[in-house]
Design a protein around this motif. Sequence first.
Motif, PDB file in Angstrom:
ATOM      1  N   THR A   1      46.835  29.061  40.867  1.00  0.00           N
ATOM      2  CA  THR A   1      46.877  30.261  40.868  1.00  0.00           C
ATOM      3  C   THR A   1      45.682  30.816  42.038  1.00  0.00           C
ATOM      4  OG1 THR A   1      47.238  29.887  38.723  1.00  0.00           O
ATOM      5  CG2 THR A   1      46.473  32.217  39.360  1.00  0.00           C
ATOM      6  N   LEU A   2      44.584  30.493  41.803  1.00  0.00           N
ATOM      7  CA  LEU A   2      43.642  30.743  42.792  1.00  0.00           C
ATOM      8  C   LEU A   2      43.966  30.376  44.349  1.00  0.00           C
ATOM      9  CD1 LEU A   2      40.205  30.452  41.124  1.00  0.00           C
ATOM     10  CD2 LEU A   2      41.394  32.473  41.718  1.00  0.00           C
ATOM     11  N   PRO A   3      44.468  29.247  44.587  1.00  0.00           N
ATOM     12  CA  PRO A   3      44.469  29.063  46.022  1.00  0.00           C
ATOM     13  C   PRO A   3      45.671  29.990  46.414  1.00  0.00           C
ATOM     14  CG  PRO A   3      44.448  26.954  44.776  1.00  0.00           C
ATOM     15  CD  PRO A   3      44.297  28.030  43.781  1.00  0.00           C
ATOM     16  N   SER A   4      46.812  30.101  45.693  1.00  0.00           N
ATOM     17  CA  SER A   4      47.995  30.737  46.020  1.00  0.00           C
ATOM     18  C   SER A   4      47.734  32.389  46.219  1.00  0.00           C
ATOM     19  CB  SER A   4      48.993  30.823  45.065  1.00  0.00           C
ATOM     20  OG  SER A   4      49.374  29.385  44.820  1.00  0.00           O
ATOM     21  N   ALA A   5      46.808  32.840  45.266  1.00  0.00           N
ATOM     22  CA  ALA A   5      46.439  34.265  45.513  1.00  0.00           C
ATOM     23  C   ALA A   5      45.424  34.537  46.474  1.00  0.00           C
ATOM     24  CB  ALA A   5      46.016  34.706  43.975  1.00  0.00           C
ATOM     25  N   LEU A   6      44.713  33.405  47.018  1.00  0.00           N
ATOM     26  CA  LEU A   6      43.549  33.479  47.813  1.00  0.00           C
ATOM     27  C   LEU A   6      43.654  34.548  48.895  1.00  0.00           C
ATOM     28  CD1 LEU A   6      40.669  32.542  47.965  1.00  0.00           C
ATOM     29  CD2 LEU A   6      41.424  30.892  49.850  1.00  0.00           C
ATOM     30  N   PRO A   7      44.943  34.678  49.929  1.00  0.00           N
ATOM     31  CA  PRO A   7      44.798  35.719  51.041  1.00  0.00           C
ATOM     32  C   PRO A   7      44.697  36.946  50.346  1.00  0.00           C
ATOM     33  CG  PRO A   7      46.545  33.775  50.895  1.00  0.00           C
ATOM     34  CD  PRO A   7      45.970  33.777  49.678  1.00  0.00           C
ATOM     35  N   SER A   8      45.477  37.411  49.229  1.00  0.00           N
ATOM     36  CA  SER A   8      45.485  38.488  48.729  1.00  0.00           C
ATOM     37  C   SER A   8      44.036  38.799  48.010  1.00  0.00           C
ATOM     38  CB  SER A   8      46.370  38.778  47.611  1.00  0.00           C
ATOM     39  OG  SER A   8      46.485  39.971  47.237  1.00  0.00           O
ATOM     40  N   LEU A   9      43.322  37.906  47.479  1.00  0.00           N
ATOM     41  CA  LEU A   9      42.136  38.095  46.977  1.00  0.00           C
ATOM     42  C   LEU A   9      41.260  38.054  47.842  1.00  0.00           C
ATOM     43  CD1 LEU A   9      41.787  35.338  44.227  1.00  0.00           C
ATOM     44  CD2 LEU A   9      42.229  37.762  43.744  1.00  0.00           C
ATOM     45  N   PHE A  10      41.069  37.761  49.179  1.00  0.00           N
ATOM     46  CA  PHE A  10      40.439  37.826  50.094  1.00  0.00           C
ATOM     47  C   PHE A  10      40.428  39.090  50.620  1.00  0.00           C
ATOM     48  CE2 PHE A  10      37.030  36.999  53.174  1.00  0.00           C
ATOM     49  CZ  PHE A  10      36.650  35.787  52.896  1.00  0.00           C
ATOM     50  N   THR A  11      41.433  39.876  50.753  1.00  0.00           N
ATOM     51  CA  THR A  11      41.661  40.961  51.312  1.00  0.00           C
ATOM     52  C   THR A  11      41.082  42.015  50.343  1.00  0.00           C
ATOM     53  OG1 THR A  11      43.896  40.534  52.059  1.00  0.00           O
ATOM     54  CG2 THR A  11      43.550  43.119  51.877  1.00  0.00           C
ATOM     55  N   GLY A  12      40.903  41.842  49.016  1.00  0.00           N
ATOM     56  CA  GLY A  12      40.315  42.617  48.024  1.00  0.00           C
ATOM     57  C   GLY A  12      39.022  42.546  48.116  1.00  0.00           C
ATOM     58  N   VAL A  13      38.303  41.326  48.596  1.00  0.00           N
ATOM     59  CA  VAL A  13      36.976  41.172  48.695  1.00  0.00           C
ATOM     60  C   VAL A  13      36.577  42.029  49.744  1.00  0.00           C
ATOM     61  CG1 VAL A  13      35.235  39.418  49.210  1.00  0.00           C
ATOM     62  CG2 VAL A  13      36.817  38.832  47.611  1.00  0.00           C
ATOM     63  N   LYS A  14      37.274  41.967  50.908  1.00  0.00           N
ATOM     64  CA  LYS A  14      36.904  42.849  52.226  1.00  0.00           C
ATOM     65  C   LYS A  14      36.883  44.229  51.652  1.00  0.00           C
ATOM     66  CE  LYS A  14      39.751  41.272  55.232  1.00  0.00           C
ATOM     67  NZ  LYS A  14      40.604  41.178  56.270  1.00  0.00           N
ATOM     68  N   LEU A  15      37.782  44.698  51.032  1.00  0.00           N
ATOM     69  CA  LEU A  15      38.008  46.200  50.798  1.00  0.00           C
ATOM     70  C   LEU A  15      36.686  46.353  49.846  1.00  0.00           C
ATOM     71  CD1 LEU A  15      41.547  46.994  50.211  1.00  0.00           C
ATOM     72  CD2 LEU A  15      40.011  47.896  51.899  1.00  0.00           C
ATOM     73  N   ALA A  16      36.622  45.465  48.739  1.00  0.00           N
ATOM     74  CA  ALA A  16      35.514  45.628  47.924  1.00  0.00           C
ATOM     75  C   ALA A  16      34.123  45.860  48.532  1.00  0.00           C
ATOM     76  CB  ALA A  16      35.642  44.457  46.843  1.00  0.00           C
ATOM     77  N   PHE A  17      33.718  45.042  49.337  1.00  0.00           N
ATOM     78  CA  PHE A  17      32.764  45.264  50.143  1.00  0.00           C
ATOM     79  C   PHE A  17      32.632  46.732  50.799  1.00  0.00           C
ATOM     80  CE2 PHE A  17      30.259  45.468  54.187  1.00  0.00           C
ATOM     81  CZ  PHE A  17      28.977  45.115  53.702  1.00  0.00           C
ATOM     82  N   ALA A  18      33.806  47.165  51.419  1.00  0.00           N
ATOM     83  CA  ALA A  18      33.594  48.352  52.335  1.00  0.00           C
ATOM     84  C   ALA A  18      33.478  49.470  51.312  1.00  0.00           C
ATOM     85  CB  ALA A  18      34.995  48.547  52.881  1.00  0.00           C
ATOM     86  N   TYR A  19      34.066  49.401  50.089  1.00  0.00           N
ATOM     87  CA  TYR A  19      34.073  50.418  49.195  1.00  0.00           C
ATOM     88  C   TYR A  19      32.562  50.494  48.496  1.00  0.00           C
ATOM     89  CZ  TYR A  19      38.945  51.746  49.893  1.00  0.00           C
ATOM     90  OH  TYR A  19      40.026  52.189  50.554  1.00  0.00           O
ATOM     91  N   ALA A  20      32.288  49.328  48.203  1.00  0.00           N
ATOM     92  CA  ALA A  20      30.845  49.159  47.649  1.00  0.00           C
ATOM     93  C   ALA A  20      29.691  49.911  48.601  1.00  0.00           C
ATOM     94  CB  ALA A  20      30.390  47.738  47.272  1.00  0.00           C
ATOM     95  N   PHE A  21      29.883  49.452  49.589  1.00  0.00           N
ATOM     96  CA  PHE A  21      29.106  49.757  50.768  1.00  0.00           C
ATOM     97  C   PHE A  21      28.984  51.616  50.870  1.00  0.00           C
ATOM     98  CE2 PHE A  21      27.807  49.878  55.688  1.00  0.00           C
ATOM     99  CZ  PHE A  21      26.740  49.552  55.338  1.00  0.00           C
TER     100      PHE A  21
END
Lengths: 244, 249, 322, 261
Positions: free
Chosen positions: B167-187
């Motif tokens: 699950t995690l490796p398959s979802a990783l690309p999408s999760l990473f997009t989320g991580v990038k956005l999460a940083f931007a929005y947190a910032f």
Amino acid sequence: MTRWIDNLAILLALLGLWYLAWWQAGDSAITPPVQTLKFALYLLGSADFWPHVWATVLAFLYALAISAVLGITLGLVLGLHRFSGEVFEPILASFYTIPKVTLYPLMLLIFGLGLSAKVAFGVIHGMIPVTLFTLAAVKNIPGVLTRTARALRLSPRQTALHVLMPAVLPEIISGLRIGFALTFLGVLIGEMFASQRGLGFLIINGINQHDVARTTAVIVIVVTAAVLANGALLRLDRHARHDV
Amino acid sequence: MRGVALTRLGVIAAFIALLEALCRFGIVKPLTLVAPSRMVGTLIDLIQAGDVGDDAARTAIEVAGAFVLAILLGVSIGAVIHAIPRLRRAVAPVLVSWYAVPSFVFYPLFIALLGLSEAPLIAIGAFSATPAMVVATISGLDRVPRVLRRVARVHRMGFWDTLRHITLPSALPSLFTGVKLAFAYAFIGVIAGEFILSGGGLGYAIAYAYESFETAKMYALMLLVLGVGVAVNAGLHTWEGRLLRRRQR
Amino acid sequence: MRSVLTRLASTACFLLTLASAHAETITVTHWGDSFYGAPYAVAMAKGFFKDKGVDVTGVLTSQGGGTSVRNTLAGDLPFGEVALSAAIEAINNGVPLKIIGGGVQTVADILWVAKKGSDLHSIKDIVNHKVGFTAPGSVTNMLILMAMKENGIDSSKVKLVPAGGVGANTTAVLNGAVDTAMSGEPVWTENMDKLQPVFWTKDVMSPAMMQTVTVTTDDYAKSNAATLKALIAGRRMGVEYIEAHPDESAEIVAKAYSSANVELYKKVFHNFVAIHYWSKGDMNTKGMDRMVEGLEIVGKQKGKVDWSKVTDKSFLPSDLAN
Amino acid sequence: MSTPTAHATLRGVTRIYPSLVHALGPVDLDLRQGEFFSVVGPSGCGKSTLLDVLAGLSAPTSGTIAFEGRPVNGVPDGVGVVFQEDSSFAWLNVQDNVAFGLRRAGMEAAEIKRRVEYALGFMGLRDFATAFPAQLSGGMRQRVCIARTLVMQPRLILLDEPFGALDQQTRLLMGDELLRLWRETGATVMLITHALDEAAMLSDRVGVMSSRPGCFIDLAVTDWPRARDSRIVSDPAFGLLTARLWSSLRAESMKAIGRVA
């Protein structure tokens, strides 16, 4: 039918959370649901409230129109001209992720006070996602579609109208949906500063006056309006994707 | 590819040169805008004098806290929503209209709940960033190919093994997009909160310099914030590229 | 495509017209949430400005000293009532600005409060407690530092916490985030049932301190003497009307501030009239020097200000100019 | 009907989906030890459902399934499955993909290495050991998936249209390799396919399924020698066999696409 039950359940859960927050934080930070709804109804019925609503709506509509037109145009240009697209896309993406509120002094210095600054603030928030989504949509049009259009001997106009537009439309609508939310945010933030009108002003003014009832009621009105409008747009979005 | 990167650098350089010229030749008044060279100079002075350390540290703690919290909350909430299709359909409008609500209006509420410290700003940042992570988690889980779930069952993998290896490796690309956005929005959330309501941090320092007509300092700090934002994003982007590079043709 | 461009152009035109429609708009700091603006609200409602020959139709505002100064500069009619500290800072940083009249001349309305039932009852009690104020470098920051100094309190034994605006201060003290917080009108009177005063500024130090002044730009001062005189005269009539009719004035201001709390405003206005909150426009040098002293304490100013260089008394009526 | 050599048995197996679609059965089937059995049938006839219940990936609505004498309840040890879709792990390189199951089983490193190298060599992947799936063609990726199943040394290999996405030439060559694999491992193989020639060429027995609900309407025995390869397509018996399969299947296929025969 189940859909209504689910929506009702979500609404109840949110009300529960709200009640919990009130119970924890007390009257000095938030008013409980029933009292807030009463105050919101009072506000909606008072003549003083509506000029603020119209001020926000007017600024929002201008900002949304400009965001949409500029965003789609820029997105189309950058999407069709691949080189420019690759040059500018990361710049736009970086701009999307920086705290634009820090640019407020600059915006005020450029646009002065009042409506134009609010609109400008809405546009810098809302335009980028529209641009990025349009750009991606144009860039990702499958080559087979343009070849099909040629095989069907469509004119460039027909190709654009009957093949390319329908192909990019769902993405553009998604971009507009996000642009819609962010434009609204931008306008509200703009109103929180140099303005004495608009819902954003009412909120910040309420916070400054420690007028908890007013602040909570206006926030609830704003949130409700945003959720309803976005729900409608989401439906449109799904419809455009033939997803319903 | 090189040509693109060079052109991009050229565009940015030209923009900076234009600002520099506008200021140098007095077309724009120094109270409105200061030359980029002076922004950099002021920033270096501020850093050497130790004037930004405290604010920067406070902002860094708040952003980091908000970022981590948003990822944890976002992934858990996303997983729950993904597991219950009815819930998903019902919360979709709430998730997509989240950004129309300026999160910092909840500052007084968060102070009441969390006390007057860094915590309310962390909450504001997390509040802005969590939905991005929720959406990314849902779409990541959507993208786990059905066939791989079946492979997991053929290998008789339990829940946690499936999660870890499939699950995690398959979802990783999408999760990473989320991580990038999460940083931007947190910032964005933290800086905006500081800017408007708080008494410390880089956002506050910018507002304070603006209030005090310290234009050069204001722009220097804005430059710092923009620089840090762009740098962290670029870093995340590179990391993502390295993680996912081999998956792309 | 053509029609889109046309529409864009007409939109731009419309925006410009809207922007210029606020021609006679002045700036007043904290309009709508504090009472610096009361004389203007009364003068507008009673037609005092029109009588004097200037048609003020709107008020721009902001939440901060510096922002109000910037709004004044950006406005089409560059006249504003702003924090004196902000005006001095702006002038120090090269903003071409002149102080042309006094505004609110006392800090007697500012107090520190605690939750009802707290054992804090005087300024001596704040030692070893968390004390809220608005923001570093602000007037409340000066006041708490000056008050501690004049009452011999060791500032290292007090934890000062910048808590944001007066609303946020109230929230903070009610929730125990700080032990005592600053307060002022109308928030204080409105929340009196939940709060108790710890000390009033006026009881622990001299409250004669110029909070706000009226300012304009150097350029505007040169060519628009008549308008500026009319504005100052209109404001003075507003102040005099409030002192004569506090209840009616409270009603006018409550309406202008879109507040339903008329009774609250009436109480507040009676208090303010009693402490001579609003100056008639005269520039009390002593009160202004006290503010400069405060700026020095918070590290925003070095040395005295030469008032003759930054003020211009030519727009004041002759009885107030000296 | 059960024989001592039956490796897997299905008795009265049906599968009805919650949507009340009757997908399969009732089916009775014995897979003999070491046999190569193919299933053909019209689209949507329940071939894949048959594979799913035999693999223990889904439970039958009624009937019993046994593998090596034990009832099937979840995927049994000793069963390997290759799916039609690309199921390689995009985040692992070829040798890590192949070693995946062995590592999970906690096998010692040296043995893993030996088996993986053998499988890579066998499937012609040796030069691509460190490549990632995204760098390989569809056929190569399917080899990776087969190798990943192969290293586990399954005694029953279930293949669900594994060559469905490949071009005709590649299919023929992959068929040869499948035969080689079958001979060398001695495993029992069940192949689901929609290609009659593929079934005819590879199998000891071919089962023809009816359109939904899928039941066997014909069981053809091929009598090919164990040592055979794709050249068998030029044997006259091959033509006769495919003709027989097609005549069994034609009416069902027409039903499946909505025409009356």
